[in-house]
Design an enzyme around this catalytic site. Structure first.
Site, PDB file in Angstrom:
ATOM      1  N   SER A 115     -48.039  17.234  26.583  1.00 46.18           N
ATOM      2  CA  SER A 115     -48.817  18.472  26.660  1.00 46.18           C
ATOM      3  C   SER A 115     -49.743  18.385  27.865  1.00 46.18           C
ATOM      4  CB  SER A 115     -49.666  18.648  25.401  1.00 46.18           C
ATOM      5  OG  SER A 115     -50.582  19.721  25.556  1.00 46.18           O
ATOM      6  N   TYR A 124     -55.349  15.349  19.009  1.00 45.35           N
ATOM      7  CA  TYR A 124     -54.185  15.935  19.679  1.00 45.35           C
ATOM      8  C   TYR A 124     -54.189  15.593  21.166  1.00 45.35           C
ATOM      9  CZ  TYR A 124     -50.690  19.260  21.259  1.00 45.35           C
ATOM     10  OH  TYR A 124     -49.583  19.822  21.835  1.00 45.35           O
TER      11      TYR A 124
END
Length: 161
Positions: free
Chosen positions: A44, A58
Protein backbone atom coordinates in the site's frame (compact mmCIF):
# COMPACT_ATOMS: atom_id res chain seq x y z
CA UNK A 1 -2.25 -7.44 24.15
CA UNK A 2 -3.86 -5.50 21.31
CA UNK A 3 -5.67 -8.15 19.29
CA UNK A 4 -6.41 -5.69 16.45
CA UNK A 5 -2.75 -4.81 16.02
CA UNK A 6 -1.72 -8.47 16.16
CA UNK A 7 -4.46 -9.49 13.75
CA UNK A 8 -3.32 -6.94 11.15
CA UNK A 9 0.33 -7.94 11.47
CA UNK A 10 -0.53 -11.65 11.38
CA UNK A 11 -2.61 -11.27 8.23
CA UNK A 12 -0.53 -8.75 6.28
CA UNK A 13 3.01 -9.80 7.23
CA UNK A 14 3.25 -13.20 8.86
CA UNK A 15 0.63 -14.79 6.62
CA UNK A 16 2.40 -13.51 3.52
CA UNK A 17 5.75 -14.80 4.77
CA UNK A 18 4.51 -18.28 5.68
CA UNK A 19 2.49 -18.66 2.46
CA UNK A 20 5.51 -17.65 0.37
CA UNK A 21 7.76 -20.05 2.23
CA UNK A 22 5.35 -22.95 1.66
CA UNK A 23 4.71 -22.18 -2.03
CA UNK A 24 8.33 -21.47 -3.04
CA UNK A 25 9.33 -25.11 -3.64
CA UNK A 26 6.38 -25.58 -6.00
CA UNK A 27 7.13 -22.34 -7.80
CA UNK A 28 10.78 -23.29 -8.21
CA UNK A 29 9.88 -26.53 -9.99
CA UNK A 30 8.65 -24.72 -13.08
CA UNK A 31 10.92 -21.67 -12.95
CA UNK A 32 13.67 -20.96 -15.48
CA UNK A 33 16.05 -18.01 -16.00
CA UNK A 34 14.03 -16.83 -19.02
CA UNK A 35 10.62 -17.56 -17.50
CA UNK A 36 10.84 -17.16 -13.74
CA UNK A 37 8.01 -17.97 -11.38
CA UNK A 38 6.24 -14.95 -9.92
CA UNK A 39 5.18 -13.82 -6.48
CA UNK A 40 3.14 -10.62 -6.34
CA UNK A 41 2.45 -9.19 -2.91
CA UNK A 42 -0.05 -6.48 -2.06
CA UNK A 43 1.40 -3.52 -0.21
CA UNK A 44 0.00 0.00 0.00
CA UNK A 45 1.15 3.56 -0.48
CA UNK A 46 0.56 3.91 3.26
CA UNK A 47 3.59 1.67 3.66
CA UNK A 48 5.61 4.53 2.14
CA UNK A 49 3.79 7.61 3.41
CA UNK A 50 1.73 7.27 6.59
CA UNK A 51 -1.74 8.72 6.53
CA UNK A 52 -3.14 11.14 9.10
CA UNK A 53 -5.74 8.66 10.38
CA UNK A 54 -4.69 6.49 13.35
CA UNK A 55 -4.07 3.44 11.17
CA UNK A 56 -0.77 2.55 12.81
CA UNK A 57 -0.96 -1.23 12.48
CA UNK A 58 -2.10 -1.09 8.85
CA UNK A 59 0.51 1.46 7.78
CA UNK A 60 3.45 -0.31 9.41
CA UNK A 61 2.25 -3.72 8.24
CA UNK A 62 2.31 -2.48 4.66
CA UNK A 63 5.80 -1.01 5.16
CA UNK A 64 6.80 -4.46 6.40
CA UNK A 65 5.24 -6.04 3.29
CA UNK A 66 7.40 -3.80 1.12
CA UNK A 67 10.57 -4.61 3.01
CA UNK A 68 9.78 -8.33 3.12
CA UNK A 69 9.12 -8.24 -0.64
CA UNK A 70 12.63 -6.87 -1.20
CA UNK A 71 14.20 -9.38 1.20
CA UNK A 72 12.40 -12.30 -0.43
CA UNK A 73 13.43 -11.00 -3.87
CA UNK A 74 17.06 -11.37 -2.74
CA UNK A 75 16.43 -14.86 -1.41
CA UNK A 76 14.50 -16.19 -4.39
CA UNK A 77 16.22 -14.55 -7.37
CA UNK A 78 18.86 -17.34 -7.52
CA UNK A 79 15.95 -19.82 -7.67
CA UNK A 80 14.41 -17.97 -10.64
CA UNK A 81 11.44 -16.62 -8.71
CA UNK A 82 10.63 -12.92 -8.90
CA UNK A 83 9.09 -11.23 -5.87
CA UNK A 84 7.38 -7.88 -6.37
CA UNK A 85 4.58 -5.91 -4.77
CA UNK A 86 1.78 -3.70 -5.99
CA UNK A 87 1.20 -0.69 -3.73
CA UNK A 88 -2.33 0.55 -4.34
CA UNK A 89 -3.33 4.07 -3.49
CA UNK A 90 -6.88 4.95 -2.53
CA UNK A 91 -9.49 2.64 -4.02
CA UNK A 92 -13.18 2.41 -3.14
CA UNK A 93 -13.42 -0.06 -0.27
CA UNK A 94 -14.86 -0.51 3.17
CA UNK A 95 -11.53 0.69 4.58
CA UNK A 96 -11.44 3.87 2.50
CA UNK A 97 -15.06 4.61 3.43
CA UNK A 98 -13.98 4.40 7.07
CA UNK A 99 -11.61 7.32 6.48
CA UNK A 100 -14.67 9.59 6.36
CA UNK A 101 -14.49 9.50 10.16
CA UNK A 102 -11.42 11.72 9.77
CA UNK A 103 -12.99 13.93 7.09
CA UNK A 104 -11.72 12.02 4.05
CA UNK A 105 -14.75 11.10 1.97
CA UNK A 106 -14.47 9.74 -1.58
CA UNK A 107 -14.78 13.20 -3.17
CA UNK A 108 -12.03 14.73 -1.02
CA UNK A 109 -9.79 11.73 -1.56
CA UNK A 110 -10.30 11.85 -5.34
CA UNK A 111 -9.54 15.56 -5.50
CA UNK A 112 -6.28 15.03 -3.60
CA UNK A 113 -4.99 12.48 -6.13
CA UNK A 114 -2.93 14.06 -8.94
CA UNK A 115 -4.77 12.09 -11.64
CA UNK A 116 -8.10 13.15 -10.11
CA UNK A 117 -9.74 9.83 -9.27
CA UNK A 118 -9.56 6.84 -7.00
CA UNK A 119 -8.13 3.63 -8.39
CA UNK A 120 -10.15 0.65 -9.49
CA UNK A 121 -9.82 -3.07 -10.08
CA UNK A 122 -8.61 -2.56 -13.67
CA UNK A 123 -5.73 -0.41 -12.44
CA UNK A 124 -4.62 -3.10 -9.98
CA UNK A 125 -5.19 -5.96 -12.43
CA UNK A 126 -3.11 -4.19 -15.08
CA UNK A 127 -0.18 -3.83 -12.69
CA UNK A 128 -0.40 -7.51 -11.72
CA UNK A 129 -0.69 -8.61 -15.35
CA UNK A 130 2.48 -6.65 -16.15
CA UNK A 131 4.42 -8.19 -13.26
CA UNK A 132 3.17 -11.68 -14.14
CA UNK A 133 3.84 -11.32 -17.87
CA UNK A 134 6.96 -11.82 -19.98
CA UNK A 135 7.38 -8.03 -19.90
CA UNK A 136 7.82 -8.16 -16.10
CA UNK A 137 10.10 -11.21 -16.04
CA UNK A 138 13.24 -9.14 -15.36
CA UNK A 139 11.73 -7.21 -12.45
CA UNK A 140 12.25 -8.35 -8.89
CA UNK A 141 12.20 -6.45 -5.62
CA UNK A 142 9.96 -3.80 -7.19
CA UNK A 143 7.27 -1.97 -5.24
CA UNK A 144 4.97 -0.69 -7.99
CA UNK A 145 2.88 2.28 -6.90
CA UNK A 146 -0.55 2.20 -8.51
CA UNK A 147 -1.85 5.37 -6.93
CA UNK A 148 -2.70 8.02 -9.51
CA UNK A 149 0.57 9.81 -8.74
CA UNK A 150 -0.03 10.24 -5.01
CA UNK A 151 3.48 9.16 -4.00
CA UNK A 152 5.39 9.83 -7.22
CA UNK A 153 4.40 13.50 -7.38
CA UNK A 154 4.80 14.19 -3.66
CA UNK A 155 6.56 17.50 -3.04
CA UNK A 156 7.59 19.43 0.05
CA UNK A 157 5.36 22.52 0.03
CA UNK A 158 7.91 25.33 0.39
CA UNK A 159 5.18 27.94 0.64
CA UNK A 160 4.03 26.47 3.94
CA UNK A 161 7.49 26.34 5.55
Amino acid sequence: MNWGFDKVMDLNVKGMFYLTRECAPLLQQGATPTDPARIINIGSVTGMVPQEAPTHAYDISKAAVHHLTKKLACDYAPKHITVNAVAPGFVPSRMSKGLATWGADAEKISSSIPLGRMGNEDDMAGACIYLASKAGSWCTGVILNVDGGTVGTLQIPLSSL
